[in-house]
Motif scaffolding. Structure first.
Motif, PDB file in Angstrom:
ATOM      1  N   THR A   1      -4.598   0.466   2.697  1.00  0.00           N
ATOM      2  CA  THR A   1      -4.765   1.248   1.474  1.00  0.00           C
ATOM      3  C   THR A   1      -5.882   2.271   1.630  1.00  0.00           C
TER       4      THR A   1
ATOM      5  N   PRO B   1       0.797  -1.230   0.000  1.00  0.00           N
ATOM      6  CA  PRO B   1       0.000   0.000   0.000  1.00  0.00           C
ATOM      7  C   PRO B   1       0.828   1.278   0.000  1.00  0.00           C
TER       8      PRO B   1
ATOM      9  N   PHE C   1       1.438   3.019  -3.391  1.00  0.00           N
ATOM     10  CA  PHE C   1       0.360   3.607  -4.188  1.00  0.00           C
ATOM     11  C   PHE C   1       0.388   5.132  -4.295  1.00  0.00           C
TER      12      PHE C   1
END
Length: 308
Positions: free
Chosen positions: A166, A125, A128
Protein backbone atom coordinates in the motif's frame (compact mmCIF):
# COMPACT_ATOMS: atom_id res chain seq x y z
CA UNK A 1 3.07 22.66 -23.08
CA UNK A 2 2.82 21.69 -19.43
CA UNK A 3 -0.09 19.49 -18.51
CA UNK A 4 -2.34 21.81 -16.53
CA UNK A 5 -3.89 18.99 -14.47
CA UNK A 6 -0.76 18.73 -12.37
CA UNK A 7 -0.98 22.38 -11.37
CA UNK A 8 -4.70 22.53 -10.75
CA UNK A 9 -5.40 24.11 -7.31
CA UNK A 10 -5.70 21.27 -4.85
CA UNK A 11 -9.05 20.42 -3.31
CA UNK A 12 -9.43 17.66 -0.68
CA UNK A 13 -12.04 16.06 -2.96
CA UNK A 14 -10.11 16.52 -6.18
CA UNK A 15 -7.10 14.26 -5.82
CA UNK A 16 -3.94 14.57 -7.82
CA UNK A 17 -2.46 11.18 -8.58
CA UNK A 18 0.92 11.28 -10.29
CA UNK A 19 1.48 8.30 -12.58
CA UNK A 20 4.73 7.62 -14.43
CA UNK A 21 4.67 8.66 -18.11
CA UNK A 22 1.17 10.03 -17.80
CA UNK A 23 2.03 13.73 -17.59
CA UNK A 24 4.15 15.15 -20.36
CA UNK A 25 5.75 18.06 -18.55
CA UNK A 26 8.36 19.08 -21.11
CA UNK A 27 7.10 21.63 -23.67
CA UNK A 28 7.03 20.75 -27.35
CA UNK A 29 7.45 24.35 -28.43
CA UNK A 30 11.14 24.87 -29.23
CA UNK A 31 10.81 28.50 -28.15
CA UNK A 32 10.98 27.36 -24.52
CA UNK A 33 14.38 26.06 -23.39
CA UNK A 34 14.42 22.72 -21.64
CA UNK A 35 16.00 24.28 -18.54
CA UNK A 36 12.90 26.51 -18.13
CA UNK A 37 10.50 23.58 -18.44
CA UNK A 38 12.53 21.59 -15.90
CA UNK A 39 12.31 24.47 -13.45
CA UNK A 40 8.59 24.66 -13.99
CA UNK A 41 8.31 20.94 -13.49
CA UNK A 42 10.20 21.08 -10.21
CA UNK A 43 8.10 23.98 -8.95
CA UNK A 44 4.87 22.26 -9.94
CA UNK A 45 5.80 18.94 -8.34
CA UNK A 46 6.98 20.69 -5.19
CA UNK A 47 3.63 22.50 -4.99
CA UNK A 48 1.76 19.22 -5.44
CA UNK A 49 3.77 17.50 -2.71
CA UNK A 50 3.21 20.42 -0.36
CA UNK A 51 -0.54 20.33 -0.94
CA UNK A 52 -0.68 16.57 -0.46
CA UNK A 53 1.30 16.95 2.76
CA UNK A 54 -1.06 19.66 4.01
CA UNK A 55 -4.10 17.52 3.31
CA UNK A 56 -2.53 14.53 5.08
CA UNK A 57 -1.76 16.68 8.10
CA UNK A 58 -5.34 17.94 8.18
CA UNK A 59 -6.85 14.45 7.87
CA UNK A 60 -4.70 13.22 10.77
CA UNK A 61 -5.10 16.29 12.99
CA UNK A 62 -7.96 14.93 15.09
CA UNK A 63 -5.88 11.83 15.85
CA UNK A 64 -2.92 13.92 16.98
CA UNK A 65 -5.32 15.94 19.15
CA UNK A 66 -6.70 12.68 20.64
CA UNK A 67 -10.27 13.49 19.62
CA UNK A 68 -10.91 11.36 16.52
CA UNK A 69 -14.21 9.51 16.17
CA UNK A 70 -14.47 7.29 13.10
CA UNK A 71 -17.81 5.68 12.24
CA UNK A 72 -17.43 2.44 10.28
CA UNK A 73 -20.05 1.08 7.88
CA UNK A 74 -18.23 -2.22 7.27
CA UNK A 75 -15.53 -3.50 4.92
CA UNK A 76 -17.96 -5.72 3.00
CA UNK A 77 -21.06 -3.57 3.41
CA UNK A 78 -22.07 -2.53 -0.13
CA UNK A 79 -25.68 -1.72 0.76
CA UNK A 80 -25.95 1.86 -0.53
CA UNK A 81 -28.94 2.72 1.66
CA UNK A 82 -27.29 1.47 4.83
CA UNK A 83 -23.96 3.07 3.98
CA UNK A 84 -25.73 6.36 3.23
CA UNK A 85 -27.45 6.20 6.61
CA UNK A 86 -24.15 5.52 8.41
CA UNK A 87 -22.47 8.42 6.60
CA UNK A 88 -25.35 10.75 7.44
CA UNK A 89 -25.24 9.65 11.08
CA UNK A 90 -21.49 10.30 11.24
CA UNK A 91 -21.95 13.73 9.70
CA UNK A 92 -24.90 14.81 11.83
CA UNK A 93 -23.81 13.08 15.02
CA UNK A 94 -20.45 14.77 15.51
CA UNK A 95 -17.93 12.22 14.17
CA UNK A 96 -14.64 13.36 12.68
CA UNK A 97 -14.18 10.61 10.06
CA UNK A 98 -16.24 8.00 8.25
CA UNK A 99 -14.97 4.58 7.11
CA UNK A 100 -16.64 2.68 4.25
CA UNK A 101 -15.96 -0.25 1.95
CA UNK A 102 -13.31 0.32 -0.70
CA UNK A 103 -15.70 0.95 -3.58
CA UNK A 104 -15.38 4.06 -5.82
CA UNK A 105 -19.14 4.39 -6.23
CA UNK A 106 -19.66 4.37 -2.47
CA UNK A 107 -16.92 6.99 -2.14
CA UNK A 108 -18.68 9.21 -4.68
CA UNK A 109 -21.89 8.76 -2.69
CA UNK A 110 -20.11 9.60 0.56
CA UNK A 111 -18.63 12.89 -0.63
CA UNK A 112 -22.09 14.06 -1.69
CA UNK A 113 -23.37 13.43 1.84
CA UNK A 114 -20.56 14.73 4.04
CA UNK A 115 -17.46 16.88 4.12
CA UNK A 116 -15.86 14.57 6.70
CA UNK A 117 -12.69 12.80 5.52
CA UNK A 118 -13.67 9.49 3.94
CA UNK A 119 -11.57 6.42 4.76
CA UNK A 120 -11.87 3.21 2.74
CA UNK A 121 -11.12 -0.25 4.14
CA UNK A 122 -9.77 -3.24 2.25
CA UNK A 123 -7.25 -6.07 2.41
CA UNK A 124 -6.43 -5.59 -1.28
CA UNK A 125 -3.98 -2.71 -1.82
CA UNK A 126 -4.66 -2.67 -5.56
CA UNK A 127 -8.24 -1.58 -4.84
CA UNK A 128 -7.21 1.61 -3.06
CA UNK A 129 -6.14 3.88 -5.98
CA UNK A 130 -9.57 3.93 -7.65
CA UNK A 131 -11.22 4.79 -4.34
CA UNK A 132 -8.69 7.54 -3.68
CA UNK A 133 -9.23 8.93 -7.16
CA UNK A 134 -12.97 8.95 -6.42
CA UNK A 135 -12.44 11.10 -3.32
CA UNK A 136 -11.23 8.97 -0.39
CA UNK A 137 -8.63 10.76 1.73
CA UNK A 138 -7.45 7.87 3.89
CA UNK A 139 -7.04 4.10 3.51
CA UNK A 140 -7.33 1.33 6.09
CA UNK A 141 -5.88 -2.16 5.97
CA UNK A 142 -8.12 -3.97 8.38
CA UNK A 143 -11.62 -4.23 9.78
CA UNK A 144 -11.02 -7.97 9.56
CA UNK A 145 -14.13 -9.06 11.47
CA UNK A 146 -16.03 -10.29 8.41
CA UNK A 147 -13.06 -12.45 7.41
CA UNK A 148 -12.87 -14.10 10.83
CA UNK A 149 -16.43 -15.28 10.28
CA UNK A 150 -15.14 -17.09 7.17
CA UNK A 151 -12.36 -18.74 9.13
CA UNK A 152 -9.65 -16.46 7.70
CA UNK A 153 -6.93 -14.92 9.85
CA UNK A 154 -4.04 -12.53 9.14
CA UNK A 155 -0.47 -13.28 10.16
CA UNK A 156 2.02 -10.51 11.02
CA UNK A 157 3.86 -11.24 7.77
CA UNK A 158 0.65 -10.85 5.77
CA UNK A 159 -0.22 -7.54 7.43
CA UNK A 160 3.31 -6.23 6.89
CA UNK A 161 3.28 -7.21 3.21
CA UNK A 162 -0.09 -5.51 2.70
CA UNK A 163 1.29 -2.39 4.37
CA UNK A 164 4.44 -2.30 2.24
CA UNK A 165 2.44 -2.75 -0.96
CA UNK A 166 0.00 0.00 0.00
CA UNK A 167 2.83 2.41 0.84
CA UNK A 168 4.44 1.59 -2.51
CA UNK A 169 1.24 2.36 -4.41
CA UNK A 170 0.05 5.36 -2.37
CA UNK A 171 3.02 6.78 -0.47
CA UNK A 172 1.35 10.13 0.33
CA UNK A 173 -2.11 8.93 1.42
CA UNK A 174 -2.76 8.56 5.18
CA UNK A 175 -2.64 4.87 6.07
CA UNK A 176 -4.23 3.11 9.03
CA UNK A 177 -3.44 -0.54 9.71
CA UNK A 178 -5.34 -2.85 12.05
CA UNK A 179 -3.37 -5.19 14.30
CA UNK A 180 -5.27 -8.52 14.44
CA UNK A 181 -6.66 -9.39 17.85
CA UNK A 182 -5.95 -13.07 17.07
CA UNK A 183 -2.31 -12.37 17.97
CA UNK A 184 -1.08 -12.43 21.55
CA UNK A 185 -0.54 -9.02 23.15
CA UNK A 186 3.27 -9.26 22.87
CA UNK A 187 2.91 -10.16 19.19
CA UNK A 188 0.46 -7.28 18.67
CA UNK A 189 2.98 -4.87 20.17
CA UNK A 190 5.80 -6.26 18.04
CA UNK A 191 3.70 -5.96 14.88
CA UNK A 192 2.66 -2.40 15.75
CA UNK A 193 6.31 -1.40 16.14
CA UNK A 194 7.11 -2.91 12.75
CA UNK A 195 4.14 -1.15 11.14
CA UNK A 196 5.38 2.16 12.51
CA UNK A 197 8.76 1.48 10.91
CA UNK A 198 7.05 0.68 7.59
CA UNK A 199 5.37 4.09 7.56
CA UNK A 200 1.86 3.45 8.86
CA UNK A 201 0.26 6.66 10.12
CA UNK A 202 -2.23 5.05 12.51
CA UNK A 203 -2.47 1.71 14.29
CA UNK A 204 -5.99 0.38 14.86
CA UNK A 205 -6.87 -2.20 17.49
CA UNK A 206 -9.76 -4.65 17.58
CA UNK A 207 -11.18 -7.43 19.72
CA UNK A 208 -14.95 -7.12 19.98
CA UNK A 209 -15.57 -10.29 18.01
CA UNK A 210 -13.59 -12.44 20.43
CA UNK A 211 -15.36 -11.08 23.50
CA UNK A 212 -18.38 -12.89 24.96
CA UNK A 213 -19.79 -10.78 27.81
CA UNK A 214 -21.28 -12.74 30.70
CA UNK A 215 -23.22 -9.77 32.04
CA UNK A 216 -25.96 -7.55 30.64
CA UNK A 217 -26.12 -3.76 30.61
CA UNK A 218 -23.13 -1.58 31.43
CA UNK A 219 -21.07 -4.45 32.84
CA UNK A 220 -21.58 -6.30 29.57
CA UNK A 221 -20.48 -3.29 27.51
CA UNK A 222 -17.30 -3.01 29.55
CA UNK A 223 -16.60 -6.75 29.21
CA UNK A 224 -17.07 -6.56 25.44
CA UNK A 225 -14.55 -3.74 25.12
CA UNK A 226 -11.90 -5.34 27.33
CA UNK A 227 -9.78 -6.96 24.56
CA UNK A 228 -9.48 -3.81 22.44
CA UNK A 229 -8.87 -1.66 25.53
CA UNK A 230 -6.07 -3.97 26.59
CA UNK A 231 -4.54 -3.76 23.11
CA UNK A 232 -4.68 0.02 22.92
CA UNK A 233 -3.18 0.38 26.38
CA UNK A 234 -0.26 -1.87 25.47
CA UNK A 235 0.36 -0.66 21.91
CA UNK A 236 0.03 3.07 22.63
CA UNK A 237 2.93 2.79 25.05
CA UNK A 238 5.14 1.10 22.47
CA UNK A 239 4.72 3.37 19.42
CA UNK A 240 4.82 7.10 18.75
CA UNK A 241 2.11 7.22 16.09
CA UNK A 242 -1.60 7.56 17.01
CA UNK A 243 -3.48 4.42 18.03
CA UNK A 244 -7.19 4.06 17.29
CA UNK A 245 -9.25 1.84 19.56
CA UNK A 246 -11.97 0.00 17.63
CA UNK A 247 -14.36 -2.94 17.78
CA UNK A 248 -16.88 -3.53 20.53
CA UNK A 249 -16.98 0.07 21.76
CA UNK A 250 -19.93 2.16 22.89
CA UNK A 251 -20.70 5.47 24.60
CA UNK A 252 -19.82 3.74 27.88
CA UNK A 253 -16.37 2.54 26.81
CA UNK A 254 -15.25 5.19 24.28
CA UNK A 255 -13.95 7.49 27.07
CA UNK A 256 -12.13 4.51 28.60
CA UNK A 257 -10.34 4.03 25.29
CA UNK A 258 -9.02 7.60 25.31
CA UNK A 259 -7.94 7.24 28.94
CA UNK A 260 -6.18 3.98 28.04
CA UNK A 261 -4.04 5.76 25.47
CA UNK A 262 -6.12 5.88 22.30
CA UNK A 263 -5.92 8.90 20.01
CA UNK A 264 -9.30 8.06 18.57
CA UNK A 265 -12.20 5.65 18.61
CA UNK A 266 -13.66 3.56 15.80
CA UNK A 267 -17.29 2.45 16.09
CA UNK A 268 -18.99 0.06 13.71
CA UNK A 269 -21.79 -2.30 14.72
CA UNK A 270 -23.07 -0.07 17.53
CA UNK A 271 -24.16 2.26 14.72
CA UNK A 272 -24.44 0.33 11.45
CA UNK A 273 -26.64 -2.40 12.92
CA UNK A 274 -29.38 0.02 13.97
CA UNK A 275 -32.65 0.12 12.08
CA UNK A 276 -32.90 3.73 10.94
CA UNK A 277 -30.85 6.87 10.46
CA UNK A 278 -32.46 8.70 13.38
CA UNK A 279 -31.34 5.98 15.80
CA UNK A 280 -27.89 6.00 14.19
CA UNK A 281 -27.52 9.76 14.61
CA UNK A 282 -28.59 9.49 18.25
CA UNK A 283 -25.97 6.79 18.90
CA UNK A 284 -23.17 8.75 17.24
CA UNK A 285 -24.15 11.85 19.24
CA UNK A 286 -24.10 9.81 22.43
CA UNK A 287 -20.59 8.54 21.71
CA UNK A 288 -19.34 11.99 20.66
CA UNK A 289 -20.73 13.53 23.84
CA UNK A 290 -19.11 10.82 25.96
CA UNK A 291 -15.79 11.82 24.39
CA UNK A 292 -16.53 15.51 25.04
CA UNK A 293 -16.61 16.29 21.32
CA UNK A 294 -18.63 19.49 21.04
CA UNK A 295 -21.30 19.24 18.31
CA UNK A 296 -20.89 22.99 17.78
CA UNK A 297 -17.20 22.73 16.94
CA UNK A 298 -16.53 22.19 13.26
CA UNK A 299 -14.07 19.41 12.64
CA UNK A 300 -10.55 20.35 11.63
CA UNK A 301 -11.05 19.21 8.06
CA UNK A 302 -14.01 21.53 7.50
CA UNK A 303 -12.19 24.43 9.15
CA UNK A 304 -9.24 23.93 6.83
CA UNK A 305 -11.55 23.88 3.80
CA UNK A 306 -13.11 27.17 4.85
CA UNK A 307 -9.67 28.78 5.16
CA UNK A 308 -8.77 27.57 1.69
Amino acid sequence: MMNSSICTPFSPKAHIILKPNQNQLLPTDSAFPVRVSCARRRNCLNTTRALLSTTKETVLRDFHEKRALKIISGLQNLDRDNVASVITAADKGGATHVDIACDPELVKLAITLTSLPVCVSSVDPSAFPDAVEAGALMVEIGNYDSFYEMGLTFSPEKVLNLTRETKRILPSVPLSVTVPHTLSLPDQIRLAEQLEQEGADIIQTEGGKCSSPSKAGILGLIEKATPTLASVYSISRAVRIPVMCSSGLSAVTAPMAITSGASGVGVGSAVNKLNDVVAMIAEVKSIAESMALSPLKRNAFEESNLRL
